[in-house]
Design a protein around this motif. Structure first.
Motif, PDB file in Angstrom:
ATOM      1  N   GLY A 192       0.816  -1.206   0.000  1.00  0.00           N
ATOM      2  CA  GLY A 192       0.000   0.000   0.000  1.00  0.00           C
ATOM      3  C   GLY A 192       0.847   1.252   0.000  1.00  0.00           C
ATOM      4  O   GLY A 192       0.588   2.200  -0.766  1.00  0.00           O
ATOM      5  N   ALA A 193       1.883   1.288   0.848  1.00  0.00           N
ATOM      6  CA  ALA A 193       2.747   2.467   0.913  1.00  0.00           C
ATOM      7  C   ALA A 193       3.539   2.646  -0.385  1.00  0.00           C
ATOM      8  O   ALA A 193       3.761   3.780  -0.833  1.00  0.00           O
ATOM      9  CB  ALA A 193       3.695   2.341   2.102  1.00  0.00           C
ATOM     10  N   ALA A 194       3.967   1.538  -0.991  1.00  0.00           N
ATOM     11  CA  ALA A 194       4.684   1.631  -2.265  1.00  0.00           C
ATOM     12  C   ALA A 194       3.770   2.166  -3.361  1.00  0.00           C
ATOM     13  O   ALA A 194       4.209   2.917  -4.248  1.00  0.00           O
ATOM     14  CB  ALA A 194       5.233   0.259  -2.648  1.00  0.00           C
ATOM     15  N   THR A 195       2.496   1.799  -3.302  1.00  0.00           N
ATOM     16  CA  THR A 195       1.524   2.340  -4.260  1.00  0.00           C
ATOM     17  C   THR A 195       1.380   3.842  -4.073  1.00  0.00           C
ATOM     18  O   THR A 195       1.381   4.615  -5.039  1.00  0.00           O
ATOM     19  CB  THR A 195       0.158   1.653  -4.077  1.00  0.00           C
ATOM     20  OG1 THR A 195       0.304   0.256  -4.278  1.00  0.00           O
ATOM     21  CG2 THR A 195      -0.868   2.199  -5.065  1.00  0.00           C
ATOM     22  N   VAL A 196       1.261   4.276  -2.822  1.00  0.00           N
ATOM     23  CA  VAL A 196       1.142   5.702  -2.522  1.00  0.00           C
ATOM     24  C   VAL A 196       2.343   6.473  -3.053  1.00  0.00           C
ATOM     25  O   VAL A 196       2.211   7.581  -3.585  1.00  0.00           O
ATOM     26  CB  VAL A 196       1.004   5.925  -1.002  1.00  0.00           C
ATOM     27  CG1 VAL A 196       1.105   7.410  -0.652  1.00  0.00           C
ATOM     28  CG2 VAL A 196      -0.322   5.363  -0.507  1.00  0.00           C
ATOM     29  N   SER A 197       3.524   5.883  -2.927  1.00  0.00           N
ATOM     30  CA  SER A 197       4.756   6.595  -3.265  1.00  0.00           C
ATOM     31  C   SER A 197       5.117   6.561  -4.742  1.00  0.00           C
ATOM     32  O   SER A 197       6.007   7.297  -5.172  1.00  0.00           O
ATOM     33  CB  SER A 197       5.928   6.018  -2.464  1.00  0.00           C
ATOM     34  OG  SER A 197       6.251   4.708  -2.907  1.00  0.00           O
ATOM     35  N   SER A 198       4.424   5.724  -5.534  1.00  0.00           N
ATOM     36  CA  SER A 198       4.903   5.519  -6.903  1.00  0.00           C
ATOM     37  C   SER A 198       3.871   5.731  -8.004  1.00  0.00           C
ATOM     38  O   SER A 198       4.250   5.759  -9.177  1.00  0.00           O
ATOM     39  CB  SER A 198       5.487   4.103  -7.039  1.00  0.00           C
ATOM     40  OG  SER A 198       4.492   3.120  -6.818  1.00  0.00           O
ATOM     41  N   VAL A 199       2.591   5.870  -7.667  1.00  0.00           N
ATOM     42  CA  VAL A 199       1.591   6.029  -8.731  1.00  0.00           C
ATOM     43  C   VAL A 199       0.821   7.330  -8.539  1.00  0.00           C
ATOM     44  O   VAL A 199       0.852   7.940  -7.469  1.00  0.00           O
ATOM     45  CB  VAL A 199       0.612   4.834  -8.776  1.00  0.00           C
ATOM     46  CG1 VAL A 199       1.353   3.523  -8.943  1.00  0.00           C
ATOM     47  CG2 VAL A 199      -0.247   4.777  -7.526  1.00  0.00           C
ATOM     48  N   SER A 200       0.121   7.734  -9.576  1.00  0.00           N
ATOM     49  CA  SER A 200      -0.579   9.011  -9.551  1.00  0.00           C
ATOM     50  C   SER A 200      -1.794   8.976  -8.625  1.00  0.00           C
ATOM     51  O   SER A 200      -2.293   7.906  -8.268  1.00  0.00           O
ATOM     52  CB  SER A 200      -1.037   9.378 -10.962  1.00  0.00           C
ATOM     53  OG  SER A 200      -2.014   8.446 -11.420  1.00  0.00           O
ATOM     54  N   ARG A 201      -2.279  10.163  -8.259  1.00  0.00           N
ATOM     55  CA  ARG A 201      -3.420  10.254  -7.356  1.00  0.00           C
ATOM     56  C   ARG A 201      -4.658   9.532  -7.900  1.00  0.00           C
ATOM     57  O   ARG A 201      -5.309   8.779  -7.154  1.00  0.00           O
ATOM     58  CB  ARG A 201      -3.735  11.726  -7.064  1.00  0.00           C
ATOM     59  CG  ARG A 201      -4.890  11.916  -6.059  1.00  0.00           C
ATOM     60  CD  ARG A 201      -5.177  13.388  -5.807  1.00  0.00           C
ATOM     61  NE  ARG A 201      -4.105  14.025  -5.056  1.00  0.00           N
ATOM     62  CZ  ARG A 201      -3.225  14.873  -5.584  1.00  0.00           C
ATOM     63  NH1 ARG A 201      -3.290  15.183  -6.881  1.00  0.00           N
ATOM     64  NH2 ARG A 201      -2.297  15.417  -4.843  1.00  0.00           N
TER      65      ARG A 201
END
Length: 256
Positions: A192-201
């Motif tokens: 989840g945190a990697a998704t937050v840090s690497s993909v657009s809003r």
């Protein structure tokens, strides 16, 4: 034994895989270098692991408050279950991680919305992977695929999940070890945190809707039964696993 559970076959299985995987994940994240992003992902992963292991070791297995709805019901009755504590703890660490990852040039309101939504994504992802840790290899397979996709999209931190999944793969499929709450929550929080840090809003919001939708569905339907009744999903689920017992096949691979 505190570090042992009974699996879907009624056989004893070790929970020690979980702490080992969690430590491996934090070390893998730290190896990516010193940065605010690294701190945020390590915090999300470590927080999920700590509250997960509390639930693993202190959970009252006779407690009827299972699932998110059960923990909320217990809270309304004035009881804090270990699962309820885990929800609060992982939610808090997810919010702090999201606050560290949020864009700095946003207005106060938009920052607050992003922190709440992204923190929810971290916590919900931790819970979803835990829901998948009901059969050998299921959580590792799905998490490994998700991590590989995130790695391709530009998140080197997510590749720590691939490494952890590879190291735990054989013992998990052999039904000797399982992730438990500690390992599964840690894997999910990192994803989840990697998704937050690497993909657009917009993509993050879409992922949040999907994860929350699957979580809500799990309160009413059995993932195991759906997988058993969907041939291609069952084939994927059975890769590397021991054959099902006749009773499992009759029951649609269980009710969990």
């Amino acid at each position: 034994m505190r570090w042992s559970r009974t699996n879907h076959r009624g056989e004893p299985i070790s929970l020690l895989e979980g702490p080992a995987v969690a430590v491996g994940l934090v070390c893998g994240v730290a190896a990516a270098g010193r940065s605010r992003k690294t701190v945020a992902l390590a915090l999300a992963t470590g927080g999920a692991a700590v509250f997960g292991v509390i639930d693993d070791l202190a959970e009252d297995t006779s407690e009827r408050s299972k699932g998110l709805r059960g923990h909320l019901r217990a809270a309304r009755q004035g009881r804090l279950t270990t699962g309820g504590l885990k929800v609060l703890g992982i939610g808090a660490s997810g919010l702090v991680a999201a606050a560290l990852l949020v864009e700095r040039d946003l207005g106060a309101v938009r920052r607050a919305v992003d922190v709440l939504a992204d923190g929810a994504l971290v916590a919900a992802s931790a819970n979803l992977v835990n829901l998948l840790d009901l059969r050998p290899g299921r959580a590792l397979k799905s998490s490994g695929l998700a991590a590989a996709a995130l790695g391709i999209s530009g998140s080197p931190h997510a590749l720590a999940v691939v490494g952890a999944a590879s190291s735990a793969w054989s013992a998990d499929l052999a039904e000797q070890d399982m992730l438990g709450d500690c390992g599964a929550n840690a894997v999910g929080a990192l994803l989840g945190a990697a998704t937050v840090s690497s993909v657009s809003r917009p993509v993050r919001r879409l992922v949040l809707v999907v994860v929350l939708g699957l979580t809500a569905a799990s309160e009413r339907v059995s993932f195991s039964r759906i997988i058993a009744e969907t041939p291609w999903l069952e084939r994927l689920d059975m890769i590397g696993r021991r054959p099902l017992d006749p009773q499992e096949q009759t029951l649609g691979n269980g009710t969990a």
